[in-house]
Scaffold this active site. Structure first.
Site, short mmCIF file in Angstrom:
data_model
loop_
_atom_site.label_atom_id
_atom_site.label_comp_id
_atom_site.label_asym_id
_atom_site.label_seq_id
_atom_site.Cartn_x
_atom_site.Cartn_y
_atom_site.Cartn_z
CG ASP A 1 -6.30 0.36 -0.68
OD1 ASP A 1 -5.50 1.30 -0.58
OD2 ASP A 1 -6.28 -0.64 0.07
CB SER B 1 -0.93 -0.08 1.20
OG SER B 1 -1.86 0.94 1.19
CG ASP C 1 -2.87 -0.78 -2.22
OD1 ASP C 1 -2.97 0.40 -1.81
OD2 ASP C 1 -3.33 -1.75 -1.59
C1 16G Z 1 -4.20 -0.14 7.75
C2 16G Z 1 -5.65 -0.16 7.36
C3 16G Z 1 -6.21 1.23 7.32
C4 16G Z 1 -5.97 1.93 8.64
C5 16G Z 1 -4.53 1.88 9.02
C6 16G Z 1 -4.36 2.39 10.43
C7 16G Z 1 -6.80 -1.67 5.83
C8 16G Z 1 -6.87 -2.18 4.42
N1 16G Z 1 -5.85 -0.76 6.06
O1 16G Z 1 -3.44 0.48 6.76
O2 16G Z 1 -7.58 1.13 7.08
O3 16G Z 1 -6.39 3.27 8.56
O4 16G Z 1 -4.08 0.54 8.98
O5 16G Z 1 -3.04 2.27 10.83
O6 16G Z 1 -7.55 -2.07 6.71
P1 16G Z 1 -2.64 2.42 12.36
O7 16G Z 1 -3.32 1.32 13.13
O8 16G Z 1 -1.15 2.32 12.34
O9 16G Z 1 -3.10 3.77 12.81
ZN ZN Z 2 -3.64 1.10 0.07
#
Ligand code: 16G
Ligand code: ZN
Length: 532
Positions: free
Chosen positions: A284, A63, A282
């Site tokens: 999304d 990502s 990626d």
């Molecule tokens: C991941 C999650 C995203 C979330 C982020 C928070 C998916 C596909 N991706 O990238 O949605 O905002 O984690 O990161 O679920 P953090 O827990 O480090 O704050």
């Molecule tokens: Zn992404």
């Protein structure tokens, strides 16, 4: 089978490392991932067998992370994220201590989950543009070959395109379900492009939109989509499309850069009041932004996209004579308080708050007939319940106005990739809504004013001691910390703050907002001091 797995696994030894399936799958420095991808390949085949041979997706991407990272995640049959209960099984295989232990754990799962291994497993996969992708694909195919799974390599795709394909494949030839679409990359463009053209019929041209593709896979895919739509109604300028220079991925560009830095990607030369958007590596995630005539930068983040989409869909559903459909918005604690107030008070729609991570939001959204969900960082989409799908498909309009609204609503359902947040589909969704409303980014931005806010990353010794509750808005542990935060927040007008352990990094994140910029900053610092 056991011998074949051991033989293949020897080529993919496990490093001395503990792995866990995080918020978005396994994600780390790419050189650590070889054995993980091999083992996730084994699990993908088991998952397919457990699902009676339905096709499972596997995406190799990290990502918005730096180019040296990579990751792997699984996609369930309807295009949704892997069932949470299986995340533990993924970790079990990834952490097996030797080739023999791996086979023992693999056989253990077959027994525990009552998997019929005579069922033919079907897996499809794709990757983003990272340099480490091809070697990881080789590890994956070694696993799939070892267990005799059928597989198709879709090469380079955006993550949401893979989700789309999985759903298309699994909804073909079902007695009572309409196929989601043609299960090819081409089919993805055709479906979305046709819906876009329909929705833009008779609408005035909106001028060019500049899209920063983070030097990632979104760049060639957006160009292909634009080609399918046609220049006459989709005027897009693609910037940051250097996918042949791996080091440029997500560097000084992309949705995460723009959201966290709150400024233009340096490569952007957009003129005042021009619409701009940034995707992540990626594709999304998407955020919009523009510069005012005085040069000031304005971010139109996931909250602004959610409110725009929710207001448009609510109006359209009503105009189509389908007022019975329940529309709701799902956010996380990071949503700006002004956006939540706007949805509940101005739009009159219910808001649900869930923990961070797409799977939580997505799940909550499916409880509505039309569930609009977005994280503030720009990941989101709209889901439609089975009842909504059939009402929209079968409703007979009672007036010409209803008929037009209904046709537009049907096209909108086709435009949206409801399997997962999809930056390309979301881009077109925003373009359509702005065209219908006759708005530029400034009018969109003025629907409500964000409260000043601050996000701070705090290094802590052990983030696992931070246990949150109430959709991560309050801390249960360490004891006493929440009381201190509450008493500090109480001192600020329109103050709100929370601290939560990151699901992706070794840190605690603190978010704050308040009536004034300086106060939001001060509150964030104060809460950071409490948790540090
Ligand atoms: C991941 C999650 C995203 C979330 C982020 C928070 C998916 C596909 N991706 O990238 O949605 O905002 O984690 O990161 O679920 P953090 O827990 O480090 O704050
Ligand atoms: Zn992404």
């Amino acid at each position: 089978m056991a011998a074949a797995i051991i033989e293949a696994s020897k080529k993919h030894p496990k490093p001395d490392q503990v792995f866990s399936y995080g918020t978005a799958g396994f994600r780390m420095k790419a050189f650590l991932l070889d054995s993980v991808v091999f083992r996730v390949g084994l699990l993908a085949a088991l998952r397919s067998q457990r699902q009676g041979g339905r096709t499972i997706g596997l995406m190799i991407t990290a990502s918005h992370n730096v180019p040296e990272d990579n990751g792997v995640k699984l996609v369930d049959p309807m295009g949704e994220m892997l069932d949470e209960r299986w995340e533990a099984h993924a970790a079990t295989l990834a952490n097996a201590s030797s080739d023999e232990d791996l086979v023992a754990k693999y056989e253990g799962l077959i027994t525990e989950l009552k998997i019929n291994t005579s069922v033919q497993a079907n897996v499809i996969f794709a990757k983003d543009t990272r340099e480490s992708g091809p070697a990881l694909v080789a590890a994956l195919t070694d696993a799939l070959n070892a267990v005799g799974a059928n597989f198709t390599d879709y090469g380079l795709l955006t993550t949401p395109q893979l989700h789309y394909l999985v759903r298309c494949i699994n909804t073909q030839n079902l007695p009572d379900t309409k196929p989601y679409g043609e299960p090819t990359e081409e089919g993805y463009y055709t479906k979305i492009a046709a819906a876009y053209r329909k929705l833009m019929q008779g609408k005035p041209r909106q001028g060019q939109v500049t899209v920063d593709c983070a030097n990632g896979v979104g760049a060639p895919k957006l160009k292909a989509l634009a080609e399918a739509i046609g220049k006459d109604i989709f005027d897009v300028k693609v910037i940051n499309d250097a996918i042949d220079v791996p080091s440029k991925l997500n560097s000084q560009c992309g949705a995460d850069f723009v959201k966290t830095q709150q400024r233009l990607p340096p490569a952007s030369q957009a003129s005042a009041l021009a619409r701009c958007a940034s995707l992540d590596g990626d594709a999304d995630r998407i955020v919009y932004y523009f510069c005012d005539s005085d040069g000031s930068f304005h971010l139109l983040d996931g909250d602004k996209i959610a409110t725009l989409a929710a207001s448009f869909i609510a109006d359209l559903v009503k105009a189509a004579g389908l007022a019975d459909l329940r529309i709701g918005v799902v956010q996380t604690a990071y949503a700006n308080g002004s956006s939540t107030a706007y949805i509940t008070k101005t739009l009159g729609l219910p808001v649900v708050c869930t923990p961070t991570g797409v799977k939580h939001l997505h799940h909550a959204a499916t409880k509505f007939d039309c569930g609009v969900y977005f994280e503030a960082n720009g990941h989101g989409t709209v889901t439609f319940s089975l009842a909504a799908h059939s009402a929209i498909a079968s409703h007979s309009p009672e007036s010409p106005a209803q008929a037009t609204a209904l046709e537009n609503l049907r096209a909108l359902v086709d435009l949206i990739n409801e399997t997962v947040g999809d930056a390309l589909s979301d881009l077109l969704l925003v373009e359509v809504i702005l065209a219908h409303k006759g708005w530029g980014p400034k009018e969109w931005n003025s629907t409500y004013t964000d409260l000043p806010n601050r996000l701070v990353r705090v290094e802590v010794k052990d983030r696992s001691v931070f246990k949150a509750t109430d959709a991560e808005r309050r801390l249960l542990e360490p004891t006493g910390v929440q009381e201190k935060i509450d008493s500090l927040v109480g001192k600020y007008k329109q103050g709100r703050s929370f601290a939560r352990a990151s699901g992706t990094e070794d840190a605690v994140r603190v978010y704050s907002e308040a009536g004034e910029r300086a106060e939001a900053d001060e509150l964030a610092r104060g809460v950071a001091d409490i948790v540090a």
